[in-house]
Design an enzyme around this catalytic site. Structure first.
Site, PDB file in Angstrom:
ATOM      1  N   LEU A  97       2.214  -4.838  -1.900  1.00  0.00           N
ATOM      2  CA  LEU A  97       1.721  -5.026  -0.541  1.00  0.00           C
ATOM      3  C   LEU A  97       0.532  -4.080  -0.382  1.00  0.00           C
ATOM      4  O   LEU A  97       0.587  -2.933  -0.847  1.00  0.00           O
ATOM      5  CB  LEU A  97       2.795  -4.681   0.501  1.00  0.00           C
ATOM      6  CG  LEU A  97       3.806  -5.770   0.882  1.00  0.00           C
ATOM      7  CD1 LEU A  97       4.831  -5.209   1.855  1.00  0.00           C
ATOM      8  CD2 LEU A  97       3.100  -6.985   1.492  1.00  0.00           C
ATOM      9  N   ASP A  98      -0.531  -4.564   0.258  1.00  0.00           N
ATOM     10  CA  ASP A  98      -1.693  -3.706   0.477  1.00  0.00           C
ATOM     11  C   ASP A  98      -1.306  -2.441   1.230  1.00  0.00           C
ATOM     12  O   ASP A  98      -0.289  -2.399   1.942  1.00  0.00           O
ATOM     13  CB  ASP A  98      -2.763  -4.449   1.278  1.00  0.00           C
ATOM     14  CG  ASP A  98      -3.335  -5.637   0.520  1.00  0.00           C
ATOM     15  OD1 ASP A  98      -3.253  -5.621  -0.722  1.00  0.00           O
ATOM     16  OD2 ASP A  98      -3.841  -6.562   1.172  1.00  0.00           O
ATOM     17  N   LYS A  99      -2.149  -1.441   1.101  1.00  0.00           N
ATOM     18  CA  LYS A  99      -1.920  -0.176   1.805  1.00  0.00           C
ATOM     19  C   LYS A  99      -1.787  -0.390   3.310  1.00  0.00           C
ATOM     20  O   LYS A  99      -0.958   0.244   3.981  1.00  0.00           O
ATOM     21  CB  LYS A  99      -3.080   0.782   1.506  1.00  0.00           C
ATOM     22  CG  LYS A  99      -2.965   2.143   2.161  1.00  0.00           C
ATOM     23  CD  LYS A  99      -4.156   3.017   1.786  1.00  0.00           C
ATOM     24  CE  LYS A  99      -4.080   4.379   2.451  1.00  0.00           C
ATOM     25  NZ  LYS A  99      -5.238   5.236   2.093  1.00  0.00           N
TER      26      LYS A  99
END
Length: 338
Positions: A184-186
């Site tokens: 998952l992206d930051k």
């Protein structure tokens, strides 16, 4: 042995012919006995048959090119280093390749090479930490772990140093080695699976297996029907020079929708929304296949339940863990925008 015209017979004493039964034909073979006696010239008849009690098959051949059993067993015990690191719960195979390429994995005091195989007894160090006491390919596998995590915003899912942010492994501080199933992206949050089962990771994440992942997406402007239709049918992403796979898009309210993907391109949903003139304000993953957050608090985690795991295993039955595998067929849904 009895002598016939000066030539010994090769028959066992128990097979000698009775008195009066032995006669000789013109070829020098004993008609009353067997055809495995030598002829009058002392040469073995080429048509003779091996004694039924003989342990050596005269027709058998030895393959001089065959490999020794020892070498074949040794080869079977070798394992690819990236696969072994995955099985030991260090990281996924893909992440292992990145660590090897970055020079963070050492084998017997030397930097590891891409595609390297590991032998029993070799010592492996990853990021300065010995892996499984350096017992190499013969190491005992750890107990299987599969966690459901609600990842907070600002936490990264990679072990690289480029973000200078806390990664999910450090954040959880779980007592056993585990790593994320995908990313998952930051700036994204929500459901993240953590495990030490390499094959499970590959079967879930391989794009060719087409397993569903559901997201709740909130953007900075009202979502039009046209924008939702474009995303559902597949939209061209200029940065990646590709058209996305058709997906399911369902409106939640004016600026929020549910998007169900069966692929995982880099920052895919954010790029899809930007292609439609919107920017993502919040992105939460709520489901991976049959696994849901179900009210799990942000930053908390739980173990996958027995029934959940059994259903997950059933759904993965026809999936492949091999790179490039086509996996199961893509779902056909003529009405993808619901």
């Amino acid at each position: 042995l009895p002598i016939y015209l000066g030539t010994p017979c090769s028959l066992h004493p128990a097979q000698w012919p009775k008195s009066g039964e032995w006669t000789m034909d013109m070829d020098g073979r004993g008609e009353g006995g067997r055809e495995d006696c030598t002829d009058v010239n002392g040469k073995m008849d080429i048509n003779s048959k091996a004694d039924i009690n003989s342990k050596t098959d005269i027709n058998s051949k030895t393959d001089i090119n065959s490999k020794t059993d020892i070498n074949s067993k040794e080869e079977r015990r070798e394992e690819r280093l990236n696969k072994w690191l995955s099985q030991m719960g260090v990281c996924s195979r893909r992440e292992a390749d990145r660590l090897i390429e970055a020079g963070k994995v050492w084998v017997d005091g030397c930097p590891a090479a891409m595609g390297q195989k590991l032998k029993p007894g070799q010592k492996v160090v990853c990021g300065g930490v010995p892996v499984n006491a350096g017992s190499g390919a013969g190491s005992q596998k750890p107990r299987p772990v599969l966690l459901v995590v609600n990842k907070p915003r600002g936490i990264v899912c990679t072990t690289s140093d480029k973000d200078r942010a806390m990664n999910i492994v450090e954040y959880l501080d779980y007592p056993e080695r585990i790593y994320p199933v995908g990313r998952l992206d930051k700036d994204s949050e929500g459901l993240l699976l953590m495990t030490n089962q390499g094959d499970l990771v590959n079967k879930i994440m391989r794009s060719g297996n087409a397993h569903e992942k559901e997201y709740i997406v909130t953007v900075d402007c009202p979502l039009t029907d046209d924008a939702m239709d474009r995303m559902a049918k597949g939209i061209y992403l200029k940065e990646l020079d590709t058209v996305t796979r058709p997906c399911k898009v369902k409106r939640v309210d004016g600026k929020t929708c549910s998007i169900i993907l069966t692929q995982g391109l880099n920052r895919q949903i954010r790029r899809m929304c930007e292609a439609c003139g919107c920017h993502v304000k919040r992105l939460v993953r709520v489901r991976i296949m049959n696994i849901r957050l179900d009210g799990l608090k942000t930053g908390a985690f739980r173990e996958v339940g027995q029934e959940e795991y059994q259903e997950l295993t059933r759904l993965l039955k026809d999936s492949t863990s091999l790179p490039g595998g086509r996996g199961r067929a893509l779902p056909q849904d003529p009405d993808s925008r619901r």
